[in-house]
Design an enzyme around this catalytic site. Structure first.
Site, PDB file in Angstrom:
ATOM      1  N   GLU A 207      31.115  70.305 -13.277  1.00  0.00           N
ATOM      2  CA  GLU A 207      29.933  70.617 -13.973  1.00  0.00           C
ATOM      3  C   GLU A 207      29.580  71.937 -14.307  1.00  0.00           C
ATOM      4  OE1 GLU A 207      26.792  68.662 -12.125  1.00  0.00           O
ATOM      5  OE2 GLU A 207      27.258  66.664 -12.506  1.00  0.00           O
ATOM      6  N   GLU A 427      31.246  60.967 -12.418  1.00  0.00           N
ATOM      7  CA  GLU A 427      29.910  60.725 -11.785  1.00  0.00           C
ATOM      8  C   GLU A 427      29.027  59.865 -12.721  1.00  0.00           C
ATOM      9  OE1 GLU A 427      27.914  64.166 -10.005  1.00  0.00           O
ATOM     10  OE2 GLU A 427      29.763  65.194  -9.437  1.00  0.00           O
TER      11      GLU A 427
END
Length: 533
Positions: A207, A427
């Site tokens: 991320e 995720e």
């Protein structure tokens, strides 16, 4: 009534379709499932991987074992406990000591893969090889990876999941400095050579837009940097230095160059041959705040350029999206010709972390005197649309709206814009804060999470079947409740409930049972051969 005569073969085929349902390629998904079907692993392509995910600082604990050095999160949470809900990862959920037990939890779920991250300072306690290598730290990850493979679970390894060595932070500001590029390559090259014969799926960074924005623009995560005018309203205490509207771009620039150098090292690594490497991006989806407003509709691409194209365009095409160049101007660093060449096609797959969606509204009057990342995209993120309607559903215990349609739209967007790359869902999960109602009984009765997973698995299946998106794997965040950064332990994401009041005991939740049953139908991939163990 006159019936047309059909050949016997056609009649047989007709009855087969009626009795069996839709035909499917032996290696492909079942498209579409029969209306009466309960979605399961069996409906996905052969070899599709299902797993769970964690990260080192969030689960390992044992911060003083194996000569591990301090990371920025160790110091940040101890020095400013109010910024981490008064919690820290010193013990976390004790995965360092309990990983064998936790691998049995993975087996209980019928998963075939597990995403973990390596703690940089458990390998190089002070950031660089010349400052010392922890042999016991290196051995810990060998033992963990070997135990996973012995149990038929394929390891996916993240090289960096936000835990910058404090030594490098003190020395030159960590990712604020171009010095990080050389040091990250050295660290990445070491772990590739050490584990590359056992691990074939690698993620350089997790991320990156969140890392840059939350840590260096709004002060929400370590190292907590921001300008006072840009500080996130949820942040307790002051900004810890910083310059919003500038630092996030500099950090990402250095991160991207570090990624490119690491990928070059990976592709030169003999042990790593046959492996794949990429980044785990974290896009939200956006719906127009007002469908009648043309400017509102145009914000979607612009918002996605800033939170995903920022790093995905760069690793696919070698440079930032043109929209970012046009809007950010001189505040956006420039790549050299050599850096562009290294960045282009520097990912073998696209990792996607998806949680939620929001509405996007055109920002009419940005304040140029107070630059900040989200403002730069000329997009306002709105919880409700022009008709005061929330996107998807918003459970009382969940901090984020649930909108599985957005998941499918993100996947199709990536397929269409980036020429149908391989996508792995790194995720996907649901967090909830039970507050005063937090107990084993209430925490394991997580019907909202069960519903979330059902909806998102269906949306992913539709993306594969109907939109022809090339998705090859899916990881739930998370295997178990853990340390959730600024939220500490209050925000729970796990399929297993961690009883923080009773020796960190693990309890399977309703969502864990659902995932286990979902994965019980169909054949698990036999991707690990006995001679690889």
């Amino acid at each position: 009534m006159v019936l047309q005569k059909l050949p016997l073969m056609s009649i047989g085929l007709l009855w087969l379709l009626i009795i069996v349902g839709p035909l499917v390629n032996a290696d492909g998904p079942v498209c579409p499932p029969k209306p009466s079907d309960k979605l399961s692993r069996a409906h996905f392509p052969k070899g599709f991987l299902f797993g769970t995910a964690t990260a080192a600082y969030q689960v390992e604990g044992a911060v003083n074992e194996t000569c591990r050095g301090p990371s920025v999160w160790d110091i940040y949470c101890k020095k400013y406990p109010e910024k981490c809900n008064g919690d820290n990862g010193t013990q976390a959920v004790d995965f360092f000591y309990r990983y064998k037990e936790d691998i049995q939890l993975m087996k209980n779920l019928n998963t075939d893969s597990f995403r973990l991250s390596i703690s940089w300072t458990r390998i190089f306690p002070h950031g660089r090889e010349e400052n010392g290598v922890s042999k016991s730290g290196v051995q810990f990850y060998h033992d963990l990876i070997d135990e996973l493979k012995r149990n038929g679970i394929i390891p996916f390894v993240t090289v960096f999941h936000w835990d910058t060595p404090q030594t490098l932070e003190n020395e030159y500001g960590g990712f604020l400095s171009a010095h990080i590029v050389k040091d990250f390559r050295e660290y990445a090259e070491f772990v590739f050579k050490e584990y590359g014969g056992k691990v074939k799926h690698w993620i350089t960074f997790n991320e990156p837009w969140v890392f840059a924005h939350a840590g260096y623009d709004v002060g929400k995560k370590a190292p907590g940097r921001c300008s006072p005018y840009a500080k996130d309203e949820t942040v307790k205490g002051d900004c810890l230095g910083g310059r919003s509207g500038y630092e996030a771009y500099l950090v990402s620039h250095n991160l991207l160059n570090a990624h490119a150098e690491a990928v070059e090292a990976f592709r030169q690594c003999e042990k790593c041959k046959g492996g794949k490497i990429g980044i785990a991006h974290s896009p939200a989806w956006f719906e127009p705040h007002d469908f009648k407003d043309e400017q509102s509709g145009a914000t979607i691409d612009r918002a996605l350029d800033f939170i995903m194209g920022w790093h995905l365009d760069t690793t696919m095409f070698g440079d930032y999206p043109q929209t970012m160049k046009d809007i950010v101007g001189h505040r956006l660093p420039k790549f050299t010709t050599e850096q562009i060449a290294k960045l282009k096609n520097s990912a073998d797959f696209v990792g996607i972390n998806y949680y939620t969606s929001t509405f996007s509204k055109h920002l009419e009057k940005p304040n140029h005197a107070e630059p900040k990342f989200k403002q730069d995209s000329l997009v306002e993120w709105k919880n409700k649309n022009v008709n005061n309607i929330t996107i998807g559903s918003k459970p009382e215990t969940g901090p984020l709206p649930v909108y599985s349609t957005g998941f499918r739209k993100v996947l199709k967007y990536v397929k269409d814009k980036y020429a149908n790359p391989e996508i792995i869902i790194m995720e996907n999960g649901y967090g909830e804060n039970l507050k005063e109602n937090d107990s084993v009984e209430n925490g394991t009765a997580d019907y909202n999470r069960e519903s979330y997973l059902k909806k998102h698995l269906w949306s992913m299946h539709k993306a594969i079947c109907e939109d022809k998106v090339n998705v090859t794997g899916y990881f739930v965040w998370s295997l178990m409740d853990n340390f959730e950064w600024q939220d500490g332990f209050k925000n729970r994401f796990g399929l297993y409930y961690i009883d923080y009041k009773n020796n960190l005991t693990r309890h399977e939740k309703v969502s864990g049972k659902y995932y286990r049953e979902f994965l019980s139908e169909g054949v698990r991939p036999s991707a690990i051969k006995k001679d690889e163990l």
